[in-house]
Design an enzyme around this catalytic site. Structure first.
Site, PDB file in Angstrom:
ATOM      1  N   HIS A 192      21.750  38.630  26.241  1.00 34.03           N
ATOM      2  CA  HIS A 192      21.803  38.366  27.672  1.00 34.03           C
ATOM      3  C   HIS A 192      20.595  37.521  28.054  1.00 34.03           C
ATOM      4  O   HIS A 192      19.525  37.636  27.444  1.00 34.03           O
ATOM      5  CB  HIS A 192      21.771  39.668  28.478  1.00 34.03           C
ATOM      6  CG  HIS A 192      23.050  40.435  28.449  1.00 34.03           C
ATOM      7  ND1 HIS A 192      23.131  41.749  28.015  1.00 34.03           N
ATOM      8  CD2 HIS A 192      24.314  40.072  28.796  1.00 34.03           C
ATOM      9  CE1 HIS A 192      24.387  42.153  28.100  1.00 34.03           C
ATOM     10  NE2 HIS A 192      25.120  41.165  28.566  1.00 34.03           N
ATOM     11  N   LYS A 249      29.047  32.802  28.489  1.00 33.18           N
ATOM     12  CA  LYS A 249      29.532  32.853  29.869  1.00 33.18           C
ATOM     13  C   LYS A 249      28.344  32.952  30.812  1.00 33.18           C
ATOM     14  O   LYS A 249      27.249  33.367  30.418  1.00 33.18           O
ATOM     15  CB  LYS A 249      30.485  34.035  30.074  1.00 33.18           C
ATOM     16  CG  LYS A 249      29.847  35.415  29.936  1.00 33.18           C
ATOM     17  CD  LYS A 249      30.907  36.514  30.045  1.00 33.18           C
ATOM     18  CE  LYS A 249      30.268  37.912  29.951  1.00 33.18           C
ATOM     19  NZ  LYS A 249      31.283  38.987  29.972  1.00 33.18           N
TER      20      LYS A 249
END
Length: 241
Positions: free
Chosen positions: A106, A136
């Site tokens: 992340h 994403k």
């Protein structure tokens, strides 16, 4: 900046990533990393610095938000539609041939700086040299201010083993480590402020923005026991030690 929009009626869903579950069997990918940790680590230390040629003419954050059901840029399929709060990017011709083994990163930045962070990273994320086939980014217009993927974890990078037998090669591990270090440096150089790291993730002290989780052997709730287990993951250790 332009995004190519082929006039195709394709049914391309968002990324389907296996959900976390309790009692998961350790996959052969993890066993291979554990059994060959010292050898892989030594090989990685001897490898030269990786260089990543940045992609040019890539969409900015506003362009990503407008990608709609299907668009193409630099060999990546893009989609941002429906009720999904994420804008998805998937390399049309994947470089990694193995099965997803749960390893992901992340990137957490200050909510208001997501467009600036994307601008800083886009040339690397779309680079043909990037080891990341799927990633994403949160569409900030679709999430409430206090949502988990609003305060942090706005970017997710999914890492797949490069080999067909779903094992990581030393060269790919080295390239991945160099890539995430490059992402860290780029964000810092551009004055991006870090966001809230997910409770589910772990990161070394020198990572300001990136964090790691294996989603086959952990859950979003986190906890100290989970974080300790993640710190012992061989993939994470090869990225940090």
């Amino acid at each position: 900046m332009p995004i190519n929009r082929p006039n195709l009626n394709l049914n391309i869903p968002p990324l389907n990533i296996v959900a976390a579950y309790d009692g998961a069997e350790i996959p052969s990918t993890n066993k291979h990393l554990k059994n060959n940790f010292n050898s892989l680590h030594n090989q990685m230390r001897k490898m030269p610095v990786s260089h990543f040629k940045e992609a040019l003419d890539v969409p900015d954050y506003s362009g990503m938000r407008q990608s709609g059901f299907f668009a193409m840029s630099q060999g990546f399929q893009l989609n941002n539609h429906g009720y999904d709060v994420f804008i998805h990017a998937r390399r049309e011709s994947p470089q990694s041939q193995g099965k997803f083994a749960g390893d992901k990163f992340h990137i957490s930045v200050l909510r208001d700086m997501v467009p600036q962070a994307f601008q800083a990273l886009s040339g690397l994320l779309f680079s043909e040299d990037s080891p990341v086939d799927k990633w994403k980014v949160t569409d900030m217009e679709k999430v409430v201010q206090q949502a988990r993927v609003s305060l942090g974890a706005q970017f997710t990078l999914y890492i797949k083993p490069d080999q067909e037998n779903s094992q990581y090669s030393a060269s790919f591990l080295h390239k991945t480590r160099q890539f995430i270090e490059c992402l860290e440096s780029r964000l810092s150089e551009n004055g991006v402020i870090s966001g809230q790291c997910p409770e589910s993730d772990v990161h070394p002290e020198n990572w300001k923005y990136l964090s790691y989780r294996n989603e086959l052997r952990s859950g979003r709730d986190g906890g100290e026991m989970q974080r300790q287990a993640l710190r012992e993951e061989p993939f994470y250790r090869l990225m940090t030690e």
